[in-house]
Design a protein around this motif. Structure first.
Motif, PDB file in Angstrom:
ATOM      1  N   PRO A  15     -44.570  -5.578  21.826  1.00 31.81           N
ATOM      2  CA  PRO A  15     -44.509  -6.413  20.622  1.00 31.81           C
ATOM      3  C   PRO A  15     -45.768  -7.240  20.375  1.00 31.81           C
ATOM      4  CG  PRO A  15     -42.446  -6.553  21.845  1.00 31.81           C
ATOM      5  CD  PRO A  15     -43.409  -5.804  22.719  1.00 31.81           C
ATOM      6  N   HIS A  16     -46.435  -7.696  21.449  1.00 30.34           N
ATOM      7  CA  HIS A  16     -47.574  -8.588  21.281  1.00 30.34           C
ATOM      8  C   HIS A  16     -48.921  -7.900  21.462  1.00 30.34           C
ATOM      9  CE1 HIS A  16     -46.919  -8.353  25.566  1.00 30.34           C
ATOM     10  NE2 HIS A  16     -48.019  -9.038  25.835  1.00 30.34           N
ATOM     11  N   ARG A  17     -48.924  -6.671  22.013  1.00 38.28           N
ATOM     12  CA  ARG A  17     -50.189  -5.971  22.231  1.00 38.28           C
ATOM     13  C   ARG A  17     -49.961  -4.469  22.310  1.00 38.28           C
ATOM     14  NH1 ARG A  17     -51.055  -3.985  27.336  1.00 38.28           N
ATOM     15  NH2 ARG A  17     -49.685  -4.770  28.987  1.00 38.28           N
ATOM     16  N   ILE A  18     -51.038  -3.703  22.057  1.00 36.18           N
ATOM     17  CA  ILE A  18     -51.031  -2.252  22.211  1.00 36.18           C
ATOM     18  C   ILE A  18     -52.284  -1.855  22.973  1.00 36.18           C
ATOM     19  CG2 ILE A  18     -51.085  -0.016  21.040  1.00 36.18           C
ATOM     20  CD1 ILE A  18     -49.713  -1.313  18.656  1.00 36.18           C
ATOM     21  N   ASN A  19     -52.108  -1.127  24.070  1.00 34.98           N
ATOM     22  CA  ASN A  19     -53.232  -0.625  24.860  1.00 34.98           C
ATOM     23  C   ASN A  19     -53.459   0.842  24.502  1.00 34.98           C
ATOM     24  OD1 ASN A  19     -55.118   0.133  26.731  1.00 34.98           O
ATOM     25  ND2 ASN A  19     -53.893  -0.375  28.535  1.00 34.98           N
ATOM     26  N   VAL A  20     -54.635   1.148  23.958  1.00 31.71           N
ATOM     27  CA  VAL A  20     -54.930   2.490  23.465  1.00 31.71           C
ATOM     28  C   VAL A  20     -55.777   3.294  24.450  1.00 31.71           C
ATOM     29  CG1 VAL A  20     -55.630   3.777  21.388  1.00 31.71           C
ATOM     30  CG2 VAL A  20     -54.941   1.410  21.178  1.00 31.71           C
ATOM     31  N   ASP A  21     -56.114   2.718  25.608  1.00 32.41           N
ATOM     32  CA  ASP A  21     -56.906   3.454  26.604  1.00 32.41           C
ATOM     33  C   ASP A  21     -55.965   4.309  27.438  1.00 32.41           C
ATOM     34  OD1 ASP A  21     -58.577   4.472  28.505  1.00 32.41           O
ATOM     35  OD2 ASP A  21     -59.169   2.541  29.352  1.00 32.41           O
ATOM     36  N   THR A  22     -55.971   5.614  27.187  1.00 33.59           N
ATOM     37  CA  THR A  22     -55.112   6.532  27.942  1.00 33.59           C
ATOM     38  C   THR A  22     -55.916   7.399  28.917  1.00 33.59           C
ATOM     39  OG1 THR A  22     -55.152   7.988  25.993  1.00 33.59           O
ATOM     40  CG2 THR A  22     -53.231   6.579  26.262  1.00 33.59           C
ATOM     41  N   GLY A  23     -57.056   6.884  29.359  1.00 34.30           N
ATOM     42  CA  GLY A  23     -57.786   7.486  30.475  1.00 34.30           C
ATOM     43  C   GLY A  23     -58.404   8.835  30.202  1.00 34.30           C
ATOM     44  N   ALA A  24     -59.070   8.979  29.055  1.00 32.10           N
ATOM     45  CA  ALA A  24     -59.649  10.278  28.695  1.00 32.10           C
ATOM     46  C   ALA A  24     -60.584  10.814  29.771  1.00 32.10           C
ATOM     47  CB  ALA A  24     -60.392  10.166  27.363  1.00 32.10           C
ATOM     48  N   VAL A  25     -61.425   9.959  30.329  1.00 34.78           N
ATOM     49  CA  VAL A  25     -62.422  10.427  31.291  1.00 34.78           C
ATOM     50  C   VAL A  25     -61.817  10.668  32.676  1.00 34.78           C
ATOM     51  CG1 VAL A  25     -63.240   8.200  32.213  1.00 34.78           C
ATOM     52  CG2 VAL A  25     -64.868  10.089  31.898  1.00 34.78           C
ATOM     53  N   TYR A  26     -60.581  10.239  32.877  1.00 35.34           N
ATOM     54  CA  TYR A  26     -59.900  10.432  34.161  1.00 35.34           C
ATOM     55  C   TYR A  26     -58.870  11.555  34.100  1.00 35.34           C
ATOM     56  CZ  TYR A  26     -61.937   5.851  35.091  1.00 35.34           C
ATOM     57  OH  TYR A  26     -62.804   4.806  35.246  1.00 35.34           O
ATOM     58  N   GLY A  27     -58.950  12.407  33.080  1.00 33.33           N
ATOM     59  CA  GLY A  27     -58.010  13.501  32.959  1.00 33.33           C
ATOM     60  C   GLY A  27     -56.792  13.188  32.124  1.00 33.33           C
ATOM     61  N   GLY A  28     -56.781  12.030  31.465  1.00 36.69           N
ATOM     62  CA  GLY A  28     -55.672  11.656  30.592  1.00 36.69           C
ATOM     63  C   GLY A  28     -55.851  12.221  29.197  1.00 36.69           C
ATOM     64  N   ALA A  29     -55.957  11.352  28.221  1.00 34.87           N
ATOM     65  CA  ALA A  29     -56.136  11.775  26.837  1.00 34.87           C
ATOM     66  C   ALA A  29     -57.010  10.766  26.111  1.00 34.87           C
ATOM     67  CB  ALA A  29     -54.787  11.900  26.128  1.00 34.87           C
ATOM     68  N   LEU A  30     -57.652  11.226  25.047  1.00 30.80           N
ATOM     69  CA  LEU A  30     -58.333  10.327  24.120  1.00 30.80           C
ATOM     70  C   LEU A  30     -57.374  10.084  22.971  1.00 30.80           C
ATOM     71  CD1 LEU A  30     -60.845   8.729  23.379  1.00 30.80           C
ATOM     72  CD2 LEU A  30     -61.709  10.769  22.205  1.00 30.80           C
ATOM     73  N   THR A  31     -57.062   8.813  22.740  1.00 28.90           N
ATOM     74  CA  THR A  31     -55.968   8.465  21.843  1.00 28.90           C
ATOM     75  C   THR A  31     -56.425   7.536  20.730  1.00 28.90           C
ATOM     76  OG1 THR A  31     -54.328   8.720  23.598  1.00 28.90           O
ATOM     77  CG2 THR A  31     -53.688   7.367  21.728  1.00 28.90           C
ATOM     78  N   ALA A  32     -55.845   7.763  19.558  1.00 26.88           N
ATOM     79  CA  ALA A  32     -55.981   6.851  18.423  1.00 26.88           C
ATOM     80  C   ALA A  32     -54.588   6.436  17.992  1.00 26.88           C
ATOM     81  CB  ALA A  32     -56.714   7.534  17.269  1.00 26.88           C
ATOM     82  N   ILE A  33     -54.492   5.235  17.422  1.00 23.40           N
ATOM     83  CA  ILE A  33     -53.208   4.775  16.901  1.00 23.40           C
ATOM     84  C   ILE A  33     -53.413   4.267  15.483  1.00 23.40           C
ATOM     85  CG2 ILE A  33     -53.410   2.442  17.880  1.00 23.40           C
ATOM     86  CD1 ILE A  33     -50.316   2.695  18.390  1.00 23.40           C
ATOM     87  N   ALA A  34     -52.606   4.791  14.565  1.00 18.17           N
ATOM     88  CA  ALA A  34     -52.690   4.408  13.157  1.00 18.17           C
ATOM     89  C   ALA A  34     -51.746   3.245  12.909  1.00 18.17           C
ATOM     90  CB  ALA A  34     -52.336   5.598  12.271  1.00 18.17           C
TER      91      ALA A  34
END
Length: 206
Positions: free
Chosen positions: A175-194
């Motif tokens: 509710p108070h924050r959104i973390n958009v770092d999903t670890g692209a360089v560590y094998g996760g994903a590169l993420t955007a949020i609209a």
């Protein structure tokens, strides 16, 4: 129709960035949350891409701690230079086969510590709880972790941030924050949020 689209930490993953940009809606201002460089193989290609994109649509480029480390090293801070080299700087130098170009350094010097709107505060790392936005230190804006992540403090606007990779392939939407770092360089994903609908677009690394 999105008002803003926030993009998490890229860290030199230029191939993922190209795929992500091709899937983003044409509407909405793009907010890049910092850490464009280091660790991944394509720092130079990422900055080439972002520099072009800035001429094509409305973009906001925030500064991450990795941009801050590089700029400090270029300004002669030898302690920070060694710390930066141990934390992904060598991969950046490899992508240039030497020093970054003057154009890219100028681009990075124009990045800003945060973007505040009526509904959101976009920032790389986070905010010190209970400290007014105008009194936040640059160190906290670029580097803070646990005091921010473990807090439920409400700044009256949702904080959109990166810096600390989430545990999975999805962003942390609270509710108070959104973390958009999903670890692209560590094998996760590169993420955007609209925003404001919180629609996620993610490109898995594998």
């Amino acid at each position: 129709m999105p008002e803003y689209i926030a993009i998490g930490d890229i860290h030199g993953t230029d191939v993922l960035l190209g795929k992500l940009l091709s899937r983003l809606p044409r509407q909405g201002e793009l907010v890049f949350l910092g850490d464009y460089i280091d660790r991944g193989p394509g720092s130079r290609a990422v900055l080439d891409c972002l520099s072009r994109l800035a001429m094509e649509r409305s973009c906001h480029f925030l500064r991450g701690n990795h941009e801050a480390m590089l700029l400090a090293a270029l300004d002669g801070d030898r302690v920070m230079e060694q710390f930066w080299l141990r934390n992904g700087g060598l991969q950046l130098l490899d992508s240039y086969a030497g020093r970054p170009t003057a154009e890219h350094v100028a681009f990075l010097r124009q990045t800003v510590p945060y973007l505040a709107t009526d509904d959101y505060i976009f920032v790389h790392a986070g905010l010190r709880p209970a400290v007014p936005l105008a009194e936040q230190t640059l160190d906290d804006l670029l580097w803070i972790r646990d005091p921010f992540l473990q807090s439920t403090y409400d700044w009256g606007r949702r904080v959109i941030h990166g810096h600390t990779p989430t545990d999975g392939l999805a962003p942390d939407i609270l509710p108070h924050r959104i973390n958009v770092d999903t670890g692209a360089v560590y094998g996760g994903a590169l993420t955007a949020i609209a925003l404001p609908d919180c629609t996620c677009i993610a490109i898995p690394a594998t």
